[in-house]
Design a protein around this motif. Structure first.
Motif: not given
Length: 402
Positions: A167-173, A204-210, A251-260
């Motif tokens: 748990e945490h208060d915030g995440e820097v994007f 940073y969070a490319m998928d709004a649904w996530a 909440l990170r979902n960008d090129a570091t965690v997603l495939d092409a």
């Protein structure tokens, strides 16, 4: 600091003078030694007894205090005492004592001016605020943290980095620097932070649904005092909108965690998102028909570009059929939005707008998402897009785009 002792009998001031031998005065000149010429004192030159006078210790102490400006009064007193000792004892270090006294005197004058003008309290307040706010500038993209009291806006004070899985208060994007110059004011800083941070969230969070429905964008901005100290950094963070609630997991979902393939689909979706978010300020079409027509034109253009982007990518076998079906829906929706852009009145606009919006139902993208391994539950709030779509209807932002 140890102070050398003053010279004593064992530490003469000048060169060694051997004792003189006195002989009776002869009638023909200088006295002579019975075995040779008169004994002459040892002349100046190399001698194990020819030592320089010692440096006064208080002179060194005075210079140290003067340079450090930590106790200018002490440095000045030591300097004056050192000068008296140097004159009396024949020691070296007058220059050191004078330099220490001058620097200490300057320190005393500056200290008096700061006390008289309140500068000392301002400096101390700046130091205290720097200690409170200094940690904000150390936050980096992808870091999670806790803030004092859970506050995530403005100058939150010192924050504490914590692991993102808990748990945490915030995440820097994201973060960015404001332009140099005079402090532009709280409203200007906040306005720039709001616009830029919302524009950067999709990187940073490319998928709004996530992104959970109770998560929104916040930002940490420099205060006026921090600005005067050179701070220009704005830090964009995700936080929970519910008071007392925290985030859990990254909440990170960008090129570091997603495939092409996932990235290709989401980038195509963002083309439409950008157009949807450019809606006019007027909520009702009747209040600004030309503005809504121009907006519908931008959406029509974005739909055409999105469909071409989807068709131009080489999809895996399981995603090809749902992608083709989605692109066909986008084509039909584009035609309706193009007609809305040319509507003669508000009634005609609403007719094509409603049809075009139905063709962009978020559920139409679920088969593609399932094939690509993305989230398949549409966000209740419509995703990232802000603002209404004219008549108070659903903001089709995330539905249209992702």
């Amino acid at each position: 600091m140890s102070i050398p002792p003053p010279p004593g009998p064992q530490q003469p001031h000048g060169p060694y003078q051997p004792p003189q031998r006195h002989y009776p005065q002869g009638p023909y000149g200088p006295p002579t030694h019975p075995q040779g010429p008169a004994y002459q004192p040892w002349a100046q030159g190399y001698s194990p007894y020819n030592r320089p006078a010692p440096v006064n210790g208080l002179a060194i102490t005075s210079l140290v205090f003067g340079v450090l400006c930590c106790l200018p009064g002490v440095g000045l007193v030591f300097g004056l005492i050192a000068l008296r000792q140097i004159r009396r004892r024949g020691e070296r270090g007058a220059g050191l004592a004078v330099g220490g006294s001058v620097l200490s005197g300057i320190g005393l004058v500056l200290g008096a001016l700061m006390l008289a003008t309140g500068g000392a309290s301002s400096v101390w307040e700046g130091v205290r605020e720097g200690a409170r706010d200094g940690a904000n500038s150390s936050l980096v993209k992808g870091e999670c943290f806790d803030a004092p009291g859970g506050m995530l806006s403005g100058g939150t004070g010192a924050v504490t980095g914590v692991p993102c899985p808990g748990e945490h208060d915030g995440e820097v994007f994201a973060s960015f620097r404001l332009r140099d110059g005079g402090y532009p004011g709280d409203d200007s800083v906040t306005g720039t932070a709001d616009e830029r941070c919302y524009g950067l969230r999709d990187t940073y969070a490319m998928d709004a649904w996530a992104v959970p429905d109770d998560v929104d964008v916040y930002y940490l901005t420099p205060t006026e005092r921090r600005w005067s100290a050179g701070d220009r950094e704005v830090t964009c963070v995700f936080g929970n909108v519910t008071e007392g609630a925290n985030l859990t997991g990254s909440l990170r979902n960008d090129a570091t965690v997603l495939d092409a393939d996932q990235i290709a689909y989401l980038r195509a979706a963002h083309i439409l998102n950008a157009a949807v978010e450019s809606a006019p300020e007027a909520e009702y079409v009747e209040d600004d028909l030309p503005g809504h027509q121009a907006w519908a034109g931008r959406i029509s253009t974005a739909l055409d570009e999105q469909a071409r982007s989807l068709r131009g990518h080489e999809w895996p076998a399981g995603a090809r059929k749902p992608v083709a079906a989605l692109a066909a829906d986008l084509d039909r929706a584009r035609a309706e939005w193009a007609k809305a852009a040319k509507a003669e009145d508000a009634d005609a606009f609403y007719e094509h707008y409603d049809t075009g919006l139905r063709l962009l139902d978020p559920k139409e993208g679920v088969p593609v998402r399932r094939a690509l391994g993305l989230r398949t539950t549409p966000p209740a709030g419509g995703g990232h897009a802000r603002g209404d779509t004219g008549d108070g209807g659903s903001d089709g932002g995330s539905g249209m785009a992702v």
